[in-house]
Design a protein around this motif. Structure first.
Motif, PDB file in Angstrom:
ATOM      1  N   MET A 130       0.765  -1.294  -0.047  1.00  0.00           N
ATOM      2  CA  MET A 130       0.110   0.135  -0.095  1.00  0.00           C
ATOM      3  C   MET A 130       1.002   1.346  -0.152  1.00  0.00           C
ATOM      4  O   MET A 130       0.608   2.340  -0.582  1.00  0.00           O
ATOM      5  N   VAL A 131       2.002   1.276   0.828  1.00  0.00           N
ATOM      6  CA  VAL A 131       2.905   2.322   0.615  1.00  0.00           C
ATOM      7  C   VAL A 131       3.824   2.643  -0.090  1.00  0.00           C
ATOM      8  O   VAL A 131       4.241   3.813  -0.250  1.00  0.00           O
ATOM      9  N   THR A 132       4.193   1.526  -0.660  1.00  0.00           N
ATOM     10  CA  THR A 132       5.629   1.597  -1.349  1.00  0.00           C
ATOM     11  C   THR A 132       5.814   2.520  -2.475  1.00  0.00           C
ATOM     12  O   THR A 132       7.156   3.178  -2.507  1.00  0.00           O
ATOM     13  N   ASP A 133       4.911   3.020  -3.178  1.00  0.00           N
ATOM     14  CA  ASP A 133       5.010   4.026  -4.326  1.00  0.00           C
ATOM     15  C   ASP A 133       4.970   5.330  -3.729  1.00  0.00           C
ATOM     16  O   ASP A 133       5.035   6.217  -4.680  1.00  0.00           O
ATOM     17  N   TYR A 134       4.884   5.657  -2.395  1.00  0.00           N
ATOM     18  CA  TYR A 134       4.913   7.060  -1.994  1.00  0.00           C
ATOM     19  C   TYR A 134       6.148   7.729  -1.457  1.00  0.00           C
ATOM     20  O   TYR A 134       6.990   7.028  -1.148  1.00  0.00           O
ATOM     21  N   ASP A 135       6.109   8.985  -1.308  1.00  0.00           N
ATOM     22  CA  ASP A 135       7.260   9.604  -0.698  1.00  0.00           C
ATOM     23  C   ASP A 135       7.087   9.740   0.921  1.00  0.00           C
ATOM     24  O   ASP A 135       7.747   9.921   1.444  1.00  0.00           O
ATOM     25  N   LEU A 136       5.736  10.296   0.951  1.00  0.00           N
ATOM     26  CA  LEU A 136       5.471  10.883   2.440  1.00  0.00           C
ATOM     27  C   LEU A 136       3.996  10.150   2.886  1.00  0.00           C
ATOM     28  O   LEU A 136       3.088   9.961   2.071  1.00  0.00           O
ATOM     29  N   LEU A 137       4.191   9.434   4.121  1.00  0.00           N
ATOM     30  CA  LEU A 137       3.001   9.042   4.561  1.00  0.00           C
ATOM     31  C   LEU A 137       2.337   9.851   5.685  1.00  0.00           C
ATOM     32  O   LEU A 137       3.150  10.342   6.539  1.00  0.00           O
ATOM     33  N   ILE A 138       1.114  10.334   5.734  1.00  0.00           N
ATOM     34  CA  ILE A 138       0.752  10.976   6.677  1.00  0.00           C
ATOM     35  C   ILE A 138      -0.530  10.046   7.365  1.00  0.00           C
ATOM     36  O   ILE A 138      -1.290   9.345   6.848  1.00  0.00           O
ATOM     37  N   LEU A 139      -0.005   9.312   8.332  1.00  0.00           N
ATOM     38  CA  LEU A 139      -0.714   8.335   9.443  1.00  0.00           C
ATOM     39  C   LEU A 139      -1.558   8.976  10.426  1.00  0.00           C
ATOM     40  O   LEU A 139      -1.116   9.696  11.200  1.00  0.00           O
ATOM     41  N   VAL A 140      -2.558   8.491  10.178  1.00  0.00           N
ATOM     42  CA  VAL A 140      -3.691   9.097  11.184  1.00  0.00           C
ATOM     43  C   VAL A 140      -4.122   8.164  12.183  1.00  0.00           C
ATOM     44  O   VAL A 140      -4.684   7.240  11.765  1.00  0.00           O
ATOM     45  N   ALA A 141      -4.154   8.373  13.404  1.00  0.00           N
ATOM     46  CA  ALA A 141      -4.394   7.321  14.311  1.00  0.00           C
ATOM     47  C   ALA A 141      -5.205   7.937  15.709  1.00  0.00           C
ATOM     48  O   ALA A 141      -4.519   9.053  16.324  1.00  0.00           O
ATOM     49  N   SER A 142      -6.266   7.550  16.072  1.00  0.00           N
ATOM     50  CA  SER A 142      -6.635   7.775  17.332  1.00  0.00           C
ATOM     51  C   SER A 142      -6.302   6.992  18.469  1.00  0.00           C
ATOM     52  O   SER A 142      -6.821   5.724  18.396  1.00  0.00           O
ATOM     53  N   LEU A 143      -5.370   7.156  19.301  1.00  0.00           N
ATOM     54  CA  LEU A 143      -4.574   6.464  20.185  1.00  0.00           C
ATOM     55  C   LEU A 143      -5.719   5.977  21.219  1.00  0.00           C
ATOM     56  O   LEU A 143      -6.532   6.788  21.674  1.00  0.00           O
ATOM     57  N   GLY A 144      -5.382   4.808  21.828  1.00  0.00           N
ATOM     58  CA  GLY A 144      -6.147   4.469  22.976  1.00  0.00           C
ATOM     59  C   GLY A 144      -6.929   3.033  22.756  1.00  0.00           C
ATOM     60  O   GLY A 144      -7.011   2.478  23.903  1.00  0.00           O
ATOM     61  N   GLY A 145      -7.386   2.811  21.627  1.00  0.00           N
ATOM     62  CA  GLY A 145      -8.079   1.706  21.211  1.00  0.00           C
ATOM     63  C   GLY A 145      -7.312   0.637  21.011  1.00  0.00           C
ATOM     64  O   GLY A 145      -5.782   0.762  21.114  1.00  0.00           O
ATOM     65  N   GLY A 146      -7.478  -0.609  20.329  1.00  0.00           N
ATOM     66  CA  GLY A 146      -6.864  -1.598  20.022  1.00  0.00           C
ATOM     67  C   GLY A 146      -6.006  -1.474  18.623  1.00  0.00           C
ATOM     68  O   GLY A 146      -4.793  -1.596  18.576  1.00  0.00           O
ATOM     69  N   THR A 147      -6.901  -1.155  17.634  1.00  0.00           N
ATOM     70  CA  THR A 147      -6.453  -1.206  16.335  1.00  0.00           C
ATOM     71  C   THR A 147      -5.394  -0.045  15.808  1.00  0.00           C
ATOM     72  O   THR A 147      -4.344  -0.406  15.618  1.00  0.00           O
ATOM     73  N   GLY A 148      -5.852   1.177  16.171  1.00  0.00           N
ATOM     74  CA  GLY A 148      -5.110   2.353  15.930  1.00  0.00           C
ATOM     75  C   GLY A 148      -3.783   2.135  16.516  1.00  0.00           C
ATOM     76  O   GLY A 148      -2.725   2.553  16.056  1.00  0.00           O
ATOM     77  N   THR A 149      -3.884   2.148  17.933  1.00  0.00           N
ATOM     78  CA  THR A 149      -2.753   1.968  18.925  1.00  0.00           C
ATOM     79  C   THR A 149      -1.738   0.977  18.562  1.00  0.00           C
ATOM     80  O   THR A 149      -0.392   0.981  18.500  1.00  0.00           O
ATOM     81  N   GLY A 150      -2.275  -0.431  18.354  1.00  0.00           N
ATOM     82  CA  GLY A 150      -1.282  -1.414  17.709  1.00  0.00           C
ATOM     83  C   GLY A 150      -0.723  -1.362  16.622  1.00  0.00           C
ATOM     84  O   GLY A 150       0.453  -1.720  16.264  1.00  0.00           O
ATOM     85  N   THR A 151      -1.632  -0.681  15.714  1.00  0.00           N
ATOM     86  CA  THR A 151      -1.275  -0.735  13.980  1.00  0.00           C
ATOM     87  C   THR A 151      -0.330   0.148  13.693  1.00  0.00           C
ATOM     88  O   THR A 151       0.584   0.127  12.884  1.00  0.00           O
ATOM     89  N   ALA A 152      -0.336   1.434  14.148  1.00  0.00           N
ATOM     90  CA  ALA A 152       0.118   2.691  13.727  1.00  0.00           C
ATOM     91  C   ALA A 152       1.832   2.529  13.974  1.00  0.00           C
ATOM     92  O   ALA A 152       2.459   2.865  12.835  1.00  0.00           O
ATOM     93  N   PRO A 153       2.405   2.055  14.929  1.00  0.00           N
ATOM     94  CA  PRO A 153       3.869   1.582  14.837  1.00  0.00           C
ATOM     95  C   PRO A 153       4.460   0.640  13.974  1.00  0.00           C
ATOM     96  O   PRO A 153       5.323   0.795  13.310  1.00  0.00           O
TER      97      PRO A 153
END
Ligand SMILES: Nc1nc2c(ncn2[C@@H]2O[C@H](COP(=O)(O)OP(=O)(O)OP(=O)(O)O)[C@@H](O)[C@H]2O)c(=O)[nH]1
Ligand SMILES: [Mg+2]
Length: 398
Positions: free
Chosen positions: A94-117
């Motif tokens: 998903m990310v490989t063809d890009y130069d900049l990733l703007i990653l958005v996460a609402s931390l505190g829950g399971g998916t966003g907190t665990g997946t973002a890093p």
């Protein structure tokens, strides 16, 4: 699968992907999509089938089907991390063809907190620059969520080039008492959306006053992995004062404290065809006055159709700014007389050989002069706010 890349792939400036992980973040992206005529390529990533189905984002990635069974991570960040690990290859593709990733996460829950890093690590391996826009939970959501968010944030700081934190509690202070929770979340979504929009518009288009990818790269690579984000808007004849007031006196940047402490910042101005040069000058001057002496301020401006009479300012500020290393150890007149330092802009895609260390603590000598009340700018163990001739014990002939 149409990522909408064609909009910007012909533009050599910067290929940007905005990716939301988890339910809250995907709602932020939905807000951007609803409000934006030419949205950037966006991806919604979740462990939750229903939440993904409800999202209007065209590119959706379901992760961790084996482990989460399409039901979400149930507030468990470890489950979120395992889900991301299960689908590492899809995240990488998903990310490989890009130069900049703007990653958005609402931390505190399971998916966003665990997946973002995990996603930030993959993006780093693929050579992207990653800016993570994250919220942390409201106090009333409880200690467990708060702690989980802090742990996720610490992991994310190790992988992303810069983490831009927006504590929900701080936004709470900007809302009238009694605001319903749904409206409070909608306000958070709008703020995040505005910040992402400001940055994307300036980087991805040919604008009146451009910011380069390298401006952003220099800021985040020397930010000690942490930036603050602020937003202010105005309308009518008083628009500049309104927007400046919101930014420099509002709760988001702690009533100007963040700006006063920042060594570098990126300022994005969006206005209508009536945006005047004098307005840009005024904005720049006010930031110069509000910032610490010698702060590096990069400003870009974009004119948007239908924005007559409107103005929006977004700022990314680096409180822990460390100026990039200079190529030569020679002492110049600028060293002696304190002119702003030129920045060696790193070349090539993304960040490689990125600065690993956070700013270390030093006991300060008494020679900091006008910088004595601001956070020190430490580079290679030297406090750059102390004039070079003092640091190096050079005697100046009188
Ligand atoms: N901005 C915004 N934040 C939200 C919204 N809903 C929840 N949040 C915040 O996001 C945090 C994480 O919640 P979710 O995003 O729903 O959790 P998740 O990442 O999907 O994780 P799981 O549901 O446990 O798999 C919460 O603690 C809230 O602080 C929303 O609609 N908008
Ligand atoms: Mg969820």
């Amino acid at each position: 699968m149409n990522l909408g890349k064609d909009n910007i792939s012909s533009n050599p400036r910067c290929r940007i992907l905005v990716a939301g992980v988890g339910g809250g973040a995907c709602r932020v992206l939905d807000g951007i999509l609803a409000d934006w005529a030419e949205p950037p390529p966006m991806a919604a990533i979740n462990t939750d089938d229903r939440a993904l189905a409800d999202s209007a984002i065209p590119l959706k990635l379901m992760i961790g089907r084996t482990i989460a069974k399409g039901m979400g991570a149930g507030g468990d960040a470890e489950l979120g991390r395992l889900a991301a690990s299960e689908d590492k290859d899809a995240l990488r593709a998903m990310v490989t063809d890009y130069d900049l990733l703007i990653l958005v996460a609402s931390l505190g829950g399971g998916t966003g907190t665990g997946t973002a890093p995990v996603l930030a690590q993959i993006a780093r391996e693929e050579g992207l620059l990653t800016l993570a826009y994250v919220t942390t939970p409201f106090a009333f959501e409880g200690t467990r969520r708060q702690e989980q968010a802090q742990e996720g944030m610490a992991l994310l700081r190790q992988q992303a080039d810069a983490v831009i934190g927006l504590p929900n509690e701080r936004l709470h202070a900007m809302l009238p008492e009694g605001t319903p929770l749904s409206e409070a979340f909608a306000f958070v979504d709008r703020m995040m959306g505005a910040g992402i929009r400001g940055l994307w518009t300036l980087l991805a288009r040919n604008n009146m006053l451009n910011l380069d990818f390298s401006d952003l790269q220099t800021l985040v690579e020397n930010s000690g992995n942490e930036c603050c984000f602020g937003y202010g808007a105005g309308a009518g004849t008083d628009r500049v004062e309104q927007a400046l007031g919101e930014l420099l006196e509002g709760a988001m940047l702690e009533k100007g404290r963040v700006i006063a402490n920042s060594g570098a910042m990126l300022l994005c101005v969006a206005g209508g065809p009536d945006l005047a040069l004098s307005e840009l000058e005024k904005i720049h001057r006010r930031f110069q006055d509000a910032a610490r002496p010698g702060a590096r301020i990069s400003m870009g401006a974009v004119v948007l159709e239908g924005w007559e009479g409107r103005l929006a300012l977004t700022v990314l500020a680096a409180e822990h700014w460390m100026p990039p290393a200079r190529s030569s150890g020679d002492i110049t007149a600028d060293d002696l007389f304190g002119a702003p330092r030129e920045t060696a802009v790193p070349e090539g895609k993304g960040r490689r050989g990125r600065r690993a260390a956070q700013q270390s603590e030093l006991s300060l000598v008494d020679d900091r002069g006008r910088f004595k009340d601001v956070a020190p700018t430490i580079h290679d163990g030297a406090d750059l706010d102390i004039p070079t001739f003092m640091r190096r014990g050079i005697r100046i002939p009188t």
